[in-house]
Design a protein around this motif. Sequence first.
Motif, PDB file in Angstrom:
ATOM      1  N   ALA A 133       0.838  -1.197   0.000  1.00 23.75           N
ATOM      2  CA  ALA A 133       0.000   0.000   0.000  1.00 23.75           C
ATOM      3  C   ALA A 133       0.872   1.246   0.000  1.00 23.75           C
ATOM      4  O   ALA A 133       2.043   1.202   0.375  1.00 23.75           O
ATOM      5  N   HIS A 134       0.258   2.340  -0.411  1.00 18.43           N
ATOM      6  CA  HIS A 134       0.924   3.643  -0.376  1.00 18.43           C
ATOM      7  C   HIS A 134      -0.108   4.686   0.024  1.00 18.43           C
ATOM      8  O   HIS A 134      -1.166   4.786  -0.614  1.00 18.43           O
ATOM      9  N   GLY A 135       0.182   5.433   1.072  1.00 20.09           N
ATOM     10  CA  GLY A 135      -0.714   6.493   1.507  1.00 20.09           C
ATOM     11  C   GLY A 135      -2.106   5.996   1.852  1.00 20.09           C
ATOM     12  O   GLY A 135      -3.080   6.719   1.658  1.00 20.09           O
ATOM     13  N   GLY A 136      -2.208   4.765   2.326  1.00 22.38           N
ATOM     14  CA  GLY A 136      -3.508   4.197   2.670  1.00 22.38           C
ATOM     15  C   GLY A 136      -4.248   3.580   1.498  1.00 22.38           C
ATOM     16  O   GLY A 136      -5.349   3.072   1.662  1.00 22.38           O
ATOM     17  N   ARG A 137      -3.640   3.585   0.313  1.00 21.40           N
ATOM     18  CA  ARG A 137      -4.249   2.979  -0.881  1.00 21.40           C
ATOM     19  C   ARG A 137      -3.660   1.588  -1.106  1.00 21.40           C
ATOM     20  O   ARG A 137      -2.441   1.422  -1.104  1.00 21.40           O
ATOM     21  N   VAL A 138      -4.514   0.631  -1.347  1.00 22.53           N
ATOM     22  CA  VAL A 138      -4.065  -0.727  -1.638  1.00 22.53           C
ATOM     23  C   VAL A 138      -3.588  -0.785  -3.087  1.00 22.53           C
ATOM     24  O   VAL A 138      -4.328  -0.444  -4.013  1.00 22.53           O
ATOM     25  N   LEU A 139      -2.339  -1.204  -3.266  1.00 23.22           N
ATOM     26  CA  LEU A 139      -1.777  -1.382  -4.603  1.00 23.22           C
ATOM     27  C   LEU A 139      -1.787  -2.847  -5.011  1.00 23.22           C
ATOM     28  O   LEU A 139      -1.932  -3.179  -6.179  1.00 23.22           O
ATOM     29  N   LEU A 188      -7.011  -1.785   6.638  1.00 23.41           N
ATOM     30  CA  LEU A 188      -5.692  -2.082   7.199  1.00 23.41           C
ATOM     31  C   LEU A 188      -4.644  -1.125   6.639  1.00 23.41           C
ATOM     32  O   LEU A 188      -3.823  -0.590   7.388  1.00 23.41           O
ATOM     33  N   ALA A 189      -4.677  -0.875   5.341  1.00 22.32           N
ATOM     34  CA  ALA A 189      -3.705   0.037   4.710  1.00 22.32           C
ATOM     35  C   ALA A 189      -3.824   1.438   5.302  1.00 22.32           C
ATOM     36  O   ALA A 189      -2.811   2.097   5.589  1.00 22.32           O
TER      37      ALA A 189
END
Length: 126
Positions: free
Chosen positions: A65-71, A118-119
Motif C-alpha cells: 500500500a501507499h498512503g492508505g491505498r491498496v496497490l 488495514l492500509a
Amino acid sequence: MLDTPSLDIVCLCADWCGTCREYAQVFEALQQALPAHRYRWIDIEDEADALGDIDIETFPTLLVAHGGRVLFAGPVLPRLGDAQRLIEVQAEVARRQTWPSPVSLGLPVDQQAAFTQLAQALHAAR
C-alpha cells in the motif's frame, strides 16, 4: 528521476504455515534489498484484532500500500526475485500515481474494504 515513494509492505502469515516460515527469510532479504519501505510481519492469529475482516485463504499473503491505498493484496510465493519485482512495480505505480481500480485488484468487495482499512490504519500509525 523522482524519488521512489515509501510503501507499506505487510506479510500476513501464520506460525503454523510451513510456506510462511520459508517466506520469513525472503521477507527479511526483501527488507535488506529495498530498505526505503516500511515492512511489517503480521501473524494472523497473534494479531487478529489488527486485521479486522480480512479473510486470508492462501499463505503467505502480501499487502502493498501507499498512503492508505491498496496497490496489491494477494498470495505470494517464497521467491526473492518475484517479491522484489512486485515491490519495484508497485513503487512505480505510486510514483506515477496511477492507482489501480478496485476491480483490477481482483478482490471481493468486502475484502477490498478490509484491506483498505488495514492500509489506512498502517498509514495513520506512521
